[in-house]
Design a protein around this motif. Sequence first.
Motif, PDB file in Angstrom:
ATOM      1  N   PRO A   5      34.954  41.903  37.329  1.00  0.00           N
ATOM      2  CA  PRO A   5      35.045  43.354  36.754  1.00  0.00           C
ATOM      3  C   PRO A   5      35.654  43.766  35.443  1.00  0.00           C
ATOM      4  O   PRO A   5      36.608  42.942  35.282  1.00  0.00           O
ATOM      5  N   ASP A   6      35.236  44.715  34.761  1.00  0.00           N
ATOM      6  CA  ASP A   6      35.980  44.814  33.432  1.00  0.00           C
ATOM      7  C   ASP A   6      37.213  45.506  33.749  1.00  0.00           C
ATOM      8  O   ASP A   6      37.229  46.480  34.250  1.00  0.00           O
ATOM      9  N   THR A   7      38.404  44.804  33.615  1.00  0.00           N
ATOM     10  CA  THR A   7      39.673  45.556  34.015  1.00  0.00           C
ATOM     11  C   THR A   7      40.754  45.143  33.057  1.00  0.00           C
ATOM     12  O   THR A   7      40.759  44.041  32.234  1.00  0.00           O
ATOM     13  N   HIS A   8      41.768  46.048  32.826  1.00  0.00           N
ATOM     14  CA  HIS A   8      43.103  45.766  32.207  1.00  0.00           C
ATOM     15  C   HIS A   8      44.008  45.832  33.376  1.00  0.00           C
ATOM     16  O   HIS A   8      44.036  47.064  34.071  1.00  0.00           O
ATOM     17  N   ARG A   9      45.191  45.031  33.087  1.00  0.00           N
ATOM     18  CA  ARG A   9      46.150  45.258  34.110  1.00  0.00           C
ATOM     19  C   ARG A   9      47.538  44.816  33.337  1.00  0.00           C
ATOM     20  O   ARG A   9      47.582  43.940  32.520  1.00  0.00           O
ATOM     21  N   ARG A  10      48.523  45.607  33.947  1.00  0.00           N
ATOM     22  CA  ARG A  10      49.761  45.512  32.957  1.00  0.00           C
ATOM     23  C   ARG A  10      50.571  44.691  34.271  1.00  0.00           C
ATOM     24  O   ARG A  10      50.608  44.926  35.467  1.00  0.00           O
ATOM     25  N   PHE A  11      51.728  44.044  33.512  1.00  0.00           N
ATOM     26  CA  PHE A  11      52.600  43.505  34.421  1.00  0.00           C
ATOM     27  C   PHE A  11      54.054  43.347  33.612  1.00  0.00           C
ATOM     28  O   PHE A  11      53.962  43.381  32.548  1.00  0.00           O
ATOM     29  N   ILE A  12      55.052  43.350  34.375  1.00  0.00           N
ATOM     30  CA  ILE A  12      56.424  43.022  33.842  1.00  0.00           C
ATOM     31  C   ILE A  12      57.145  42.224  34.478  1.00  0.00           C
ATOM     32  O   ILE A  12      56.862  41.885  35.547  1.00  0.00           O
ATOM     33  N   GLY A  20      53.672  42.373  29.943  1.00  0.00           N
ATOM     34  CA  GLY A  20      52.551  41.652  29.613  1.00  0.00           C
ATOM     35  C   GLY A  20      51.289  42.449  30.079  1.00  0.00           C
ATOM     36  O   GLY A  20      51.324  43.358  30.753  1.00  0.00           O
ATOM     37  N   GLU A  21      50.149  42.055  29.683  1.00  0.00           N
ATOM     38  CA  GLU A  21      49.008  42.501  29.985  1.00  0.00           C
ATOM     39  C   GLU A  21      47.837  41.620  29.947  1.00  0.00           C
ATOM     40  O   GLU A  21      47.853  40.465  29.340  1.00  0.00           O
ATOM     41  N   ILE A  22      46.761  41.544  30.802  1.00  0.00           N
ATOM     42  CA  ILE A  22      45.730  40.961  30.953  1.00  0.00           C
ATOM     43  C   ILE A  22      44.557  41.752  31.112  1.00  0.00           C
ATOM     44  O   ILE A  22      44.387  42.679  31.721  1.00  0.00           O
ATOM     45  N   VAL A  23      43.425  41.424  30.306  1.00  0.00           N
ATOM     46  CA  VAL A  23      42.273  42.069  30.048  1.00  0.00           C
ATOM     47  C   VAL A  23      41.207  41.183  30.303  1.00  0.00           C
ATOM     48  O   VAL A  23      41.045  40.125  30.025  1.00  0.00           O
ATOM     49  N   HIS A  24      39.983  41.583  31.255  1.00  0.00           N
ATOM     50  CA  HIS A  24      38.780  40.924  31.371  1.00  0.00           C
ATOM     51  C   HIS A  24      37.792  41.759  30.953  1.00  0.00           C
ATOM     52  O   HIS A  24      37.536  42.921  31.350  1.00  0.00           O
ATOM     53  N   LEU A  25      36.649  41.307  30.221  1.00  0.00           N
ATOM     54  CA  LEU A  25      35.644  41.944  29.741  1.00  0.00           C
ATOM     55  C   LEU A  25      34.348  41.312  30.155  1.00  0.00           C
ATOM     56  O   LEU A  25      34.088  40.186  29.683  1.00  0.00           O
ATOM     57  N   ASP A  26      33.609  41.961  30.901  1.00  0.00           N
ATOM     58  CA  ASP A  26      32.053  41.418  31.359  1.00  0.00           C
ATOM     59  C   ASP A  26      31.118  42.293  31.037  1.00  0.00           C
ATOM     60  O   ASP A  26      30.391  42.025  29.910  1.00  0.00           O
ATOM     61  N   ALA A  27      30.712  43.251  31.612  1.00  0.00           N
ATOM     62  CA  ALA A  27      29.625  44.014  31.526  1.00  0.00           C
ATOM     63  C   ALA A  27      29.628  44.728  29.978  1.00  0.00           C
ATOM     64  O   ALA A  27      28.880  44.687  29.241  1.00  0.00           O
TER      65      ALA A  27
END
Length: 293
Positions: A5-12, A20-27
Amino acid sequence: MLHQPDTHRRFIFEHAPIRGEIVHLDASWRAVLERHHYPPVIRNVLGQFMAATALLASTLKYQGALILQAQGDGPLKMVVVECSHDRAMRALARWEGEVPEGDLAHIFGVGRIVMTLIDNRPDAERYQAVAPLEGAHVAEALQNYFRQSEQLDTHLWLAADGQQAAGLLLQKMPGRPHEDADAWQRVTILANTVSNVELLTLPTEHILRRLFHEEDVRLFDPEPLCFRCSCTRERVCNMLRSLGYAEAKSVLIEKGNIDVTCEFCNQQYIFDSIDIEELFAASHQPPGTQTRH
């Protein structure tokens, strides 16, 4: 390939001044590709810029948008990506002739990066920063941008193909120098081992576990992203009003109607003579007058 899924996630990192951040772009990425046929070289560069824009737009704390552009005098003339505060995205590239494989200098020629922050609040000013487009690839160019414009230690890892785009961002936060002085170097060395395939295919939890299993990392809930163009018929009407009645009428005489197509989403807006008369009547601009520029 497994689609995420298209998601953005933050982490520390709990015991180090690193976010930090990770993003996945699909649709959302495939929606861009469905509207324009991009050669693979341009496609991959545009996808990396789109992932980067999603990462950088997470700092928006108000209603507005972040626009990231790269412009050059080479075969790839321009890449522009917009991400709004509610994580709606659109992207576009323009090029001339054949775009060669190679680093950014071969693709863009001499270029620059332009980052624009749009604040929709009344009387808010638009912020814009410009820096040379320098670096072998998109991530390196953006790292150089941050080094010159923001004075923040920022590392990015970006990947894109014909189905997905993804990115990882690490940023060293100011202050708290007493906390784990070696953490930044250690964490970036670990992140440098991530591959494009891992970025594109692995869930965020798996990536963080693979890279930072010995670190104390807190991962926040996912936030969705989507493709959505901000073009509207009202905006097109405002553009036509700015042309003036006489110019709009001359286009009608020549072509029979006025046909405006959004470059981002290919949405078509058609105006006939009745539409134009109603448009300028509503704007209280008398027929036969022309807006002076």
